[in-house]
Design a protein around this motif. Structure first.
Motif, PDB file in Angstrom:
ATOM      1  N   GLY A  61      -0.013  -6.951  -5.323  1.00 13.42           N
ATOM      2  CA  GLY A  61      -1.099  -6.307  -6.077  1.00 13.42           C
ATOM      3  C   GLY A  61      -0.897  -6.451  -7.580  1.00 13.42           C
ATOM      4  O   GLY A  61      -1.851  -6.671  -8.335  1.00 13.42           O
ATOM      5  N   CYS A  98      -4.106   2.654 -11.444  1.00 15.97           N
ATOM      6  CA  CYS A  98      -3.914   1.824 -10.254  1.00 15.97           C
ATOM      7  C   CYS A  98      -2.526   2.101  -9.673  1.00 15.97           C
ATOM      8  O   CYS A  98      -1.520   1.493 -10.098  1.00 15.97           O
ATOM      9  CB  CYS A  98      -4.066   0.353 -10.601  1.00 15.97           C
ATOM     10  SG  CYS A  98      -5.695  -0.084 -11.242  1.00 15.97           S
ATOM     11  N   ILE A 115       1.211   0.323  -6.617  1.00 11.72           N
ATOM     12  CA  ILE A 115       0.902  -1.102  -6.640  1.00 11.72           C
ATOM     13  C   ILE A 115       2.047  -1.865  -5.985  1.00 11.72           C
ATOM     14  O   ILE A 115       3.218  -1.653  -6.331  1.00 11.72           O
ATOM     15  CB  ILE A 115       0.718  -1.612  -8.086  1.00 11.72           C
ATOM     16  CG1 ILE A 115      -0.383  -0.828  -8.803  1.00 11.72           C
ATOM     17  CG2 ILE A 115       0.369  -3.091  -8.093  1.00 11.72           C
ATOM     18  CD1 ILE A 115      -0.552  -1.230 -10.246  1.00 11.72           C
ATOM     19  N   TRP A 121      -4.367  -1.205  -4.213  1.00 13.27           N
ATOM     20  CA  TRP A 121      -3.519  -2.302  -4.683  1.00 13.27           C
ATOM     21  C   TRP A 121      -2.215  -2.405  -3.889  1.00 13.27           C
ATOM     22  O   TRP A 121      -1.573  -3.457  -3.900  1.00 13.27           O
ATOM     23  CB  TRP A 121      -3.213  -2.111  -6.170  1.00 13.27           C
ATOM     24  CG  TRP A 121      -4.434  -2.250  -7.035  1.00 13.27           C
ATOM     25  CD1 TRP A 121      -5.136  -1.268  -7.616  1.00 13.27           C
ATOM     26  CD2 TRP A 121      -5.092  -3.468  -7.344  1.00 13.27           C
ATOM     27  NE1 TRP A 121      -6.227  -1.767  -8.293  1.00 13.27           N
ATOM     28  CE2 TRP A 121      -6.214  -3.148  -8.139  1.00 13.27           C
ATOM     29  CE3 TRP A 121      -4.873  -4.808  -7.013  1.00 13.27           C
ATOM     30  CZ2 TRP A 121      -7.094  -4.100  -8.625  1.00 13.27           C
ATOM     31  CZ3 TRP A 121      -5.737  -5.763  -7.500  1.00 13.27           C
ATOM     32  CH2 TRP A 121      -6.845  -5.416  -8.298  1.00 13.27           C
ATOM     33  N   GLN A 122      -1.872  -1.364  -3.169  1.00 13.12           N
ATOM     34  CA  GLN A 122      -0.653  -1.428  -2.354  1.00 13.12           C
ATOM     35  C   GLN A 122      -0.862  -2.267  -1.091  1.00 13.12           C
ATOM     36  O   GLN A 122       0.086  -2.788  -0.518  1.00 13.12           O
ATOM     37  CB  GLN A 122      -0.220  -0.007  -1.985  1.00 13.12           C
ATOM     38  CG  GLN A 122       1.187   0.064  -1.406  1.00 13.12           C
ATOM     39  CD  GLN A 122       1.600   1.488  -1.133  1.00 13.12           C
ATOM     40  OE1 GLN A 122       0.752   2.393  -1.058  1.00 13.12           O
ATOM     41  NE2 GLN A 122       2.900   1.723  -1.003  1.00 13.12           N
TER      42      GLN A 122
END
Length: 789
Positions: free
Chosen positions: A650, A643, A646, A583-584
């Motif tokens: 994201g 997650c 992020i 997600w980064q």
């Protein structure tokens, strides 16, 4: 002083002349008058103003005063005349009283004279009647004696207060002696005509005996009872010989012959002896009732001796023939003799009202209920100690029925999806309760006592077996674990493959078992109510099918849990994929992510099938939706915390995905349906609350962490969660270093509001629990309920 006395006199006068409205009305009706002075509401001022309306009229004041004084004198004269007229009233009253006393003395004399004449007449009638009674008794003139004896007894009642007179007492003793002699003589006549042993009965009725029965009606009731007892005993003596215990016809397989014999005897009695006994003696019914008592005792005796030979078919045959005979008696007789035969009334007459039996016979429920049969149980009560044979037979039959259900299920296989059988109640369930109803009807006709309790125990046993063998035993198992479906097997993450799911047929089977369990639950409750209606009132508390209803409730709960776990497990790989995405590195926000598409696909595959197969049990489909949501949302939030790190883009993509899932979950109850139905408010509240929390988490992640105070306050405002672990998870999602996290955590603890006194210094800032906590509480509650059940 004179003025004061006149004033007091005027007040007394006014008080004396003050009359009640009722009295005033009566006076006006008796003495109607138009004179203002006679009115109850007389007003002196108004009256004077009427006489002297002007100043000029005052010139006639002397004439007016003279007229009033003249009227007063006339009233005084009238009053004086009335008072003087009442002076001699007392003396006249005393004269009248003396005349009345003389008349009263004459009346007393006349009454005493009349009483004396009447008593002498009664004495003459009594003396003559006693002489005639003794003569007629010796000549056995019972017809004349019946009428004369009643008259003599009635006349003798008038002399009870004269029993101190020797002559009266002697006549009374002669009457008692005549009554005693008549009783002995009549009993001897009946003994001679109907000997207990020896010669046969005469061919027809005797006029002498018929008149003797009329005399017995007037004598001591014991004479009548003795006559009835001897005649019935002699009339049934042949029965005791023909159906002795050692005779072949005494056994149950020939029980019809007993009832055929009494029918012939009753016909024979009515042809020969019906007119011999008074109609109110109900001799035909008495003979039938005594036959029933003898038969009950004899059957009980022979069944005790040959108990090992009793089979269920033979027992039911005998009971059916007996109850039919009891029904015939109810049509022919009223049962009036059952109340005046000491020790002969059945212990507890069985109830004949049976709603199941009425339904089977197609009777109109609006018709009035037939009266209870007073003869029900008068013979068939003897079969009750042997009904264990019937109960054991039903135990065996129900065991075989359950085994056949199991075999049929294995042979035919589970219901197929897309067919009429899919999701429907299993046919075996209806067959089971139809058999239960048949057994209940049969047993309620046999007994309402302990056998009904024993049958209830058998019902309970096989209700549990049906729940275990047919319902729980056929719930599909997870393919990942042949030993059975477990939470660990469903929650196990599979990185590179889809989780094992139930097939459409298996989902259909689970829904079918759930519907069947619901039907069993409702029908078992009705069964308990009907059993309580049929059993004796003293035994009602011993009928309790709560445990069996709880068993079916457990099957329902387990079925719903299987459906939830299956869909939940199908979504696990997608959630795992979400937590492992970089997600980064997301550069731009696009459409919903592939993992969201996968989750929606599984929902659209399972939910319509479950909804269609639970169409008849809508409330359980709603429970499924609520339980799935309570399980999925906390799991989604847990994977959301994984997650990390992020980026801003994201987080925006995750926020878009969360909104998509929220929309799908809100439409979950009606997804894939052509008929749009609004989701229940309770369900919508759960979805909105849980998914809003997920959105708030992402919004906090998207917020800049500088300055720290603003970030911490914003977190506390949006999430209202005082748990440091949750705050640290947010920091991990933002990708902050440990050194930065330490200072932020310290600031977070400082900025937390002080908890109220007495409150637990836990993680929540408010009383409202988080979805994770709420889901955990629900799971604990379910475990507690299952443990208690």
């Amino acid at each position: 002083m004179m003025e004061e006395e006149e004033f007091e006199f005027a007040e007394d006068l006014e008080a004396i002349l003050h009359l009640t409205p009722e009295v005033q009305l009566a006076i006006e009706q008796v003495f109607p008058s138009q004179d203002p002075l006679d009115r109850a509401d007389f007003n002196a001022v108004e009256y004077i103003n009427t006489l002297f309306p002007t100043e000029q009229s005052l010139a006639n004041i002397d004439d007016v005063v003279n007229k009033i004084r003249l009227k007063i004198r006339r009233l005084d004269d009238n009053i004086r005349t009335v008072v003087r007229g009442q002076t001699n009233v007392g003396q006249d009253g005393r004269q009248v009283k003396e005349i009345t006393r003389d008349i009263k003395q004459l009346d007393h004399g006349k009454r005493h004279l009349t009483t004396s004449i009447t008593t002498l007449n009664h004495l003459h009638m009594l003396a003559g009647g006693v002489d005639s009674l003794e003569a007629m008794t010796r000549k056995r003139q019972y017809g004349e004696v019946a009428n004369l004896l009643q008259g003599v007894v009635n006349v003798l009642e008038h002399f009870h207060k004269y029993m101190g007179i020797p002559q009266i007492r002697q006549l009374s003793e002669r009457v008692k002696a005549a009554q005693s002699e008549l009783g002995t003589q009549i009993l001897a006549d009946f003994e001679e005509s109907f000997p207990a042993q020896g010669s046969k009965r005469p061919g027809g009725p005797s006029n002498v005996l018929r008149d003797a029965c009329l005399v017995a009606n007037v004598l001591d009731p014991r004479i009548k009872q003795e006559i009835i007892k001897k005649f019935i005993r002699q009339h049934l003596s042949e029965y005791l010989v023909l159906f002795q215990e050692n005779q072949d016809v005494a056994w149950l397989d020939k029980i019809d012959r007993r009832y055929a014999w009494i029918k012939r005897q009753l016909v024979d009695y009515e042809e020969k002896y019906l007119r011999m006994f008074p109609e109110e003696w109900c001799m035909t019914e008495r003979i039938a009732v005594e036959f029933c008592h003898i038969t009950r005792v004899e059957l009980a005796k022979v069944m005790r001796t040959r108990a090992k030979e009793i089979e269920v078919k033979l027992l039911l045959f005998a009971i059916q023939r007996t109850t039919n005979f009891e029904g015939l008696l109810a049509k022919r007789f009223t049962g009036c003799t059952l109340t005046d035969t000491p020790g002969k009334r059945p212990e507890s007459p069985l109830e004949t009202t049976n709603p199941f039996l009425e339904d089977e016979a197609g009777e109109d429920p609006r018709k009035p209920k037939a009266p209870d049969n007073p003869f029900h149980g008068i013979v068939s009560k003897c079969f009750e100690p042997h009904l264990y044979v019937y109960i054991e037979s039903q135990d065996k039959n129900l065991g075989e029925l359950i085994d056949r259900f199991v075999a049929d299920f294995r042979a035919q296989g589970p219901p197929k999806a897309g067919t009429e059988e899919g999701g429907a109640v299993l046919p075996s369930c209806a067959d089971l309760f139809v058999y239960y109803k048949k057994c209940m009807v049969q047993c309620s006709q046999l007994s309402t006592g302990e056998p009904m309790i024993a049958l209830t125990t058998i019902f309970q046993k096989f209700l549990r077996e049906y729940a275990w063998k047919i319902l729980s035993g056929n719930l599909p198992k997870s393919s990942s674990n042949s030993g059975g479906l477990t939470i660990s097997s469903l929650l196990k993450e599979k990185e590179c493959s889809e989780a094992a799911k139930f097939t459409m047929d298996e989902l259909c089977l689970i829904c079918s078992i759930l519907s069947t369990a619901e039907y069993c639950l409702a029908t078992t409750q009705q069964l308990e109510e009907k059993l309580k209606e049929k059993v004796d009132k003293l035994l009602m508390e011993r009928i309790n099918l709560t445990g069996e209803m709880d068993t079916f409730s457990t099957v329902i709960s387990n079925s719903i849990q299987l459906l939830v776990q299956d869909l939940d497990a199908a979504c696990d790989p997608a959630l795992t994929a979400m937590s492992k995405m970089p997600w980064q590195s997301v550069e731009h926000v696009g459409d919903q992510s592939p993992y969201v598409t996968s989750i929606i696909m599984h929902i659209k595959q399972n939910v319509p099938i479950i909804r269609d197969n639970l169409a008849s049990t809508r409330k359980y489909f709603t429970q499924f939706c609520i339980k799935f949501t309570n399980s999925f949302i906390p799991k989604f939030i847990n994977h959301l915390f994984r997650c990390k790190p992020i980026s801003m883009v994201g987080a925006e993509q995750l926020l878009l995905d969360t909104h998509s899932l929220k929309t799908v979950l809100l439409d979950l109850p009606s997804i894939g349906s052509q008929v749009l139905r609004k989701a229940p408010a309770s369900y919508t509240k759960i979805v909105v609350k849980g998914m809003t929390r997920a959105e708030m988490i992402l919004k906090v992640v998207m917020a800049p962490h500088e300055p720290p105070v603003v970030f911490v306050d914003n977190y506390i405002k949006l999430l209202a969660d005082g748990n440091p672990e949750t705050f640290q998870k947010i920091l991990d999602m933002k990708g902050l270093k440990r050194s930065e996290q330490s200072s932020m955590l310290e600031l977070f603890r400082q900025r937390l509001p002080t908890p109220p006194s007495g409150a637990d210094g836990g993680s929540s800032l408010f009383s409202t629990p988080t979805p994770e906590q709420e889901s955990s509480r629900i799971r604990k509650l379910e475990k507690l309920i299952k443990k208690r059940l």
